[in-house]
Design a protein around this motif. Structure first.
Motif, PDB file in Angstrom:
ATOM      1  N   THR A  72       5.274  -2.502   2.348  1.00 28.58           N
ATOM      2  CA  THR A  72       4.804  -3.889   2.328  1.00 28.58           C
ATOM      3  C   THR A  72       4.841  -4.497   3.724  1.00 28.58           C
ATOM      4  O   THR A  72       5.677  -4.130   4.555  1.00 28.58           O
ATOM      5  CB  THR A  72       5.645  -4.757   1.372  1.00 28.58           C
TER       6      THR A  72
ATOM      7  N   TRP B  95       5.645   2.738  -1.945  1.00 30.27           N
ATOM      8  CA  TRP B  95       5.042   1.458  -1.619  1.00 30.27           C
ATOM      9  C   TRP B  95       5.603   0.948  -0.300  1.00 30.27           C
ATOM     10  O   TRP B  95       6.822   0.958  -0.099  1.00 30.27           O
ATOM     11  CB  TRP B  95       5.301   0.429  -2.709  1.00 30.27           C
TER      12      TRP B  95
ATOM     13  N   ASP C 154      -6.736   1.831  -1.591  1.00 31.37           N
ATOM     14  CA  ASP C 154      -6.422   0.709  -2.465  1.00 31.37           C
ATOM     15  C   ASP C 154      -5.019   0.196  -2.174  1.00 31.37           C
ATOM     16  O   ASP C 154      -4.320   0.730  -1.324  1.00 31.37           O
ATOM     17  CB  ASP C 154      -6.553   1.101  -3.935  1.00 31.37           C
ATOM     18  N   GLY C 155      -4.648  -0.845  -2.896  1.00 34.37           N
ATOM     19  CA  GLY C 155      -3.324  -1.427  -2.726  1.00 34.37           C
ATOM     20  C   GLY C 155      -3.192  -2.649  -3.596  1.00 34.37           C
ATOM     21  O   GLY C 155      -3.939  -2.822  -4.574  1.00 34.37           O
ATOM     22  N   GLU C 156      -2.241  -3.508  -3.221  1.00 36.36           N
ATOM     23  CA  GLU C 156      -2.006  -4.753  -3.944  1.00 36.36           C
ATOM     24  C   GLU C 156      -1.789  -5.876  -2.943  1.00 36.36           C
ATOM     25  O   GLU C 156      -1.172  -5.668  -1.897  1.00 36.36           O
ATOM     26  CB  GLU C 156      -0.752  -4.652  -4.818  1.00 36.36           C
TER      27      GLU C 156
ATOM     28  N   VAL D  34       0.858  -1.180   0.000  1.00 36.72           N
ATOM     29  CA  VAL D  34       0.000   0.000   0.000  1.00 36.72           C
ATOM     30  C   VAL D  34       0.897   1.233   0.000  1.00 36.72           C
ATOM     31  O   VAL D  34       1.985   1.227   0.562  1.00 36.72           O
ATOM     32  CB  VAL D  34      -0.976  -0.010   1.211  1.00 36.72           C
ATOM     33  N   ARG D  35       0.453   2.272  -0.665  1.00 35.02           N
ATOM     34  CA  ARG D  35       1.253   3.508  -0.737  1.00 35.02           C
ATOM     35  C   ARG D  35       1.208   4.246   0.592  1.00 35.02           C
ATOM     36  O   ARG D  35       0.149   4.366   1.210  1.00 35.02           O
ATOM     37  CB  ARG D  35       0.737   4.404  -1.854  1.00 35.02           C
TER      38      ARG D  35
ATOM     39  N   ASN E  33      -2.383   3.858   6.295  1.00 35.02           N
ATOM     40  CA  ASN E  33      -2.098   4.075   4.872  1.00 35.02           C
ATOM     41  C   ASN E  33      -3.273   3.671   3.994  1.00 35.02           C
ATOM     42  O   ASN E  33      -3.637   4.403   3.065  1.00 35.02           O
ATOM     43  CB  ASN E  33      -0.846   3.299   4.451  1.00 35.02           C
ATOM     44  N   ILE E  34      -3.878   2.523   4.270  1.00 37.51           N
ATOM     45  CA  ILE E  34      -4.965   2.039   3.412  1.00 37.51           C
ATOM     46  C   ILE E  34      -6.214   2.899   3.578  1.00 37.51           C
ATOM     47  O   ILE E  34      -6.983   3.069   2.633  1.00 37.51           O
ATOM     48  CB  ILE E  34      -5.236   0.536   3.649  1.00 37.51           C
TER      49      ILE E  34
ATOM     50  N   TRP F 187      -0.069   0.170   8.174  1.00 39.57           N
ATOM     51  CA  TRP F 187      -0.781  -0.239   6.952  1.00 39.57           C
ATOM     52  C   TRP F 187      -2.250   0.158   7.017  1.00 39.57           C
ATOM     53  O   TRP F 187      -2.826   0.518   5.992  1.00 39.57           O
ATOM     54  CB  TRP F 187      -0.570  -1.707   6.612  1.00 39.57           C
TER      55      TRP F 187
END
Length: 148
Positions: A48, A46, A80-82, A38-39, A74-75, A71
Protein backbone atom coordinates in the motif's frame (compact mmCIF):
# COMPACT_ATOMS: atom_id res chain seq x y z
CA UNK A 1 10.21 2.17 -20.71
CA UNK A 2 11.74 4.73 -18.42
CA UNK A 3 13.54 3.84 -15.22
CA UNK A 4 13.39 7.39 -13.82
CA UNK A 5 12.82 7.28 -10.03
CA UNK A 6 13.14 9.76 -7.17
CA UNK A 7 13.13 8.13 -3.74
CA UNK A 8 11.14 9.81 -0.98
CA UNK A 9 13.09 11.63 1.71
CA UNK A 10 12.87 10.88 5.41
CA UNK A 11 10.12 13.46 6.10
CA UNK A 12 7.95 12.24 3.23
CA UNK A 13 8.40 8.58 4.11
CA UNK A 14 8.09 8.85 7.87
CA UNK A 15 5.76 11.81 8.41
CA UNK A 16 3.84 13.01 5.32
CA UNK A 17 2.96 9.62 3.76
CA UNK A 18 2.06 8.14 7.14
CA UNK A 19 -0.18 11.09 8.01
CA UNK A 20 -1.98 11.04 4.64
CA UNK A 21 -2.32 7.23 4.76
CA UNK A 22 -3.68 7.39 8.30
CA UNK A 23 -6.29 10.02 7.44
CA UNK A 24 -7.25 8.20 4.24
CA UNK A 25 -7.67 4.92 6.14
CA UNK A 26 -10.03 6.80 8.47
CA UNK A 27 -12.06 7.90 5.45
CA UNK A 28 -10.69 11.44 5.18
CA UNK A 29 -9.47 12.21 1.66
CA UNK A 30 -6.71 14.82 1.56
CA UNK A 31 -7.28 16.63 -1.77
CA UNK A 32 -8.25 13.40 -3.55
CA UNK A 33 -5.96 11.02 -1.69
CA UNK A 34 -6.56 7.29 -1.65
CA UNK A 35 -4.55 4.34 -0.40
CA UNK A 36 -3.45 2.32 -3.40
CA UNK A 37 -3.19 -1.41 -2.74
CA UNK A 38 -1.50 -3.59 -5.34
CA UNK A 39 -0.02 -7.08 -5.15
CA UNK A 40 3.75 -7.32 -5.14
CA UNK A 41 5.15 -8.57 -8.43
CA UNK A 42 7.29 -11.25 -6.78
CA UNK A 43 5.77 -11.78 -3.32
CA UNK A 44 2.08 -11.56 -4.23
CA UNK A 45 1.57 -9.72 -0.93
CA UNK A 46 -0.58 -6.57 -0.82
CA UNK A 47 1.52 -3.39 -0.83
CA UNK A 48 0.00 0.00 0.00
CA UNK A 49 0.97 3.60 -0.67
CA UNK A 50 -0.91 6.91 -0.59
CA UNK A 51 -1.71 8.33 -4.04
CA UNK A 52 -3.61 11.26 -5.53
CA UNK A 53 -6.54 10.02 -7.58
CA UNK A 54 -7.17 12.39 -10.48
CA UNK A 55 -10.70 12.58 -11.83
CA UNK A 56 -10.76 14.26 -15.24
CA UNK A 57 -13.68 14.35 -17.67
CA UNK A 58 -15.37 11.44 -15.89
CA UNK A 59 -12.25 9.24 -15.96
CA UNK A 60 -9.94 8.31 -13.08
CA UNK A 61 -6.15 8.37 -13.34
CA UNK A 62 -3.11 7.53 -11.26
CA UNK A 63 0.09 9.46 -11.97
CA UNK A 64 3.50 8.50 -10.59
CA UNK A 65 5.17 11.82 -9.74
CA UNK A 66 8.33 10.09 -8.49
CA UNK A 67 8.71 8.00 -11.64
CA UNK A 68 8.95 4.24 -11.91
CA UNK A 69 8.28 3.42 -8.27
CA UNK A 70 7.61 0.01 -6.73
CA UNK A 71 3.85 0.56 -7.12
CA UNK A 72 4.32 1.31 -10.83
CA UNK A 73 6.38 -1.85 -11.37
CA UNK A 74 3.83 -3.87 -9.37
CA UNK A 75 0.77 -2.49 -11.18
CA UNK A 76 2.38 -3.09 -14.57
CA UNK A 77 2.67 -6.78 -13.67
CA UNK A 78 -0.60 -7.17 -11.74
CA UNK A 79 -2.75 -5.03 -14.03
CA UNK A 80 -5.14 -4.36 -11.17
CA UNK A 81 -5.44 -3.32 -7.56
CA UNK A 82 -7.64 -1.50 -5.08
CA UNK A 83 -8.19 2.12 -4.15
CA UNK A 84 -9.17 2.50 -0.53
CA UNK A 85 -10.81 5.36 1.32
CA UNK A 86 -11.88 4.44 4.83
CA UNK A 87 -13.90 1.24 4.60
CA UNK A 88 -14.72 1.83 0.92
CA UNK A 89 -12.68 -0.40 -1.38
CA UNK A 90 -12.73 0.16 -5.14
CA UNK A 91 -11.27 -2.80 -7.09
CA UNK A 92 -9.93 -1.74 -10.48
CA UNK A 93 -7.92 -2.65 -13.55
CA UNK A 94 -5.60 -0.22 -15.33
CA UNK A 95 -4.54 0.81 -18.79
CA UNK A 96 -1.24 2.67 -19.08
CA UNK A 97 -1.51 5.96 -20.98
CA UNK A 98 1.61 6.97 -22.90
CA UNK A 99 2.91 9.63 -25.26
CA UNK A 100 0.81 12.64 -26.24
CA UNK A 101 -2.31 11.06 -24.70
CA UNK A 102 -0.76 11.53 -21.25
CA UNK A 103 0.01 15.24 -21.69
CA UNK A 104 -3.42 16.67 -20.71
CA UNK A 105 -3.54 14.27 -17.76
CA UNK A 106 -0.11 15.40 -16.52
CA UNK A 107 -1.14 19.04 -17.00
CA UNK A 108 -4.27 18.62 -14.85
CA UNK A 109 -2.38 16.58 -12.24
CA UNK A 110 0.16 19.38 -11.92
CA UNK A 111 -2.58 22.01 -11.81
CA UNK A 112 -4.09 20.26 -8.78
CA UNK A 113 -1.01 19.00 -6.94
CA UNK A 114 2.04 21.00 -8.05
CA UNK A 115 2.26 22.39 -4.48
CA UNK A 116 2.88 18.82 -3.29
CA UNK A 117 4.77 17.12 -6.13
CA UNK A 118 6.10 19.90 -8.37
CA UNK A 119 9.72 19.32 -7.35
CA UNK A 120 9.65 15.92 -9.10
CA UNK A 121 8.75 17.36 -12.52
CA UNK A 122 12.00 19.14 -13.40
CA UNK A 123 10.57 22.64 -13.62
CA UNK A 124 7.56 21.72 -15.75
CA UNK A 125 4.13 22.70 -14.54
CA UNK A 126 0.52 23.17 -15.59
CA UNK A 127 1.46 26.18 -17.74
CA UNK A 128 4.23 24.33 -19.62
CA UNK A 129 3.82 23.72 -23.34
CA UNK A 130 2.59 20.40 -24.70
CA UNK A 131 6.12 19.80 -25.98
CA UNK A 132 7.65 20.39 -22.54
CA UNK A 133 5.16 18.05 -20.88
CA UNK A 134 5.57 15.51 -23.68
CA UNK A 135 9.30 15.45 -22.97
CA UNK A 136 8.69 14.19 -19.41
CA UNK A 137 5.82 11.75 -20.05
CA UNK A 138 8.09 8.69 -19.96
CA UNK A 139 9.44 9.76 -16.54
CA UNK A 140 5.98 9.93 -14.91
CA UNK A 141 3.83 6.88 -15.72
CA UNK A 142 0.09 7.52 -16.07
CA UNK A 143 -2.62 4.86 -15.66
CA UNK A 144 -6.32 5.06 -16.36
CA UNK A 145 -8.31 3.33 -13.63
CA UNK A 146 -11.29 1.18 -14.69
CA UNK A 147 -13.81 -0.16 -12.17
CA UNK A 148 -13.46 -3.93 -11.94
Amino acid sequence: MSTHYQAPGWFTKNVFNRAVSGLTKLGVSVKGSRVLAVRGRTSGEWRTVPVNLLVLDGHQYLVAPRGVTAWVRNIRVAGDGELRLGKKVQPFTVTEITGADAVPILREYLRRWKWEVGQFFGGTGPDSTDEQLGAIVDDHPVFEVHAA
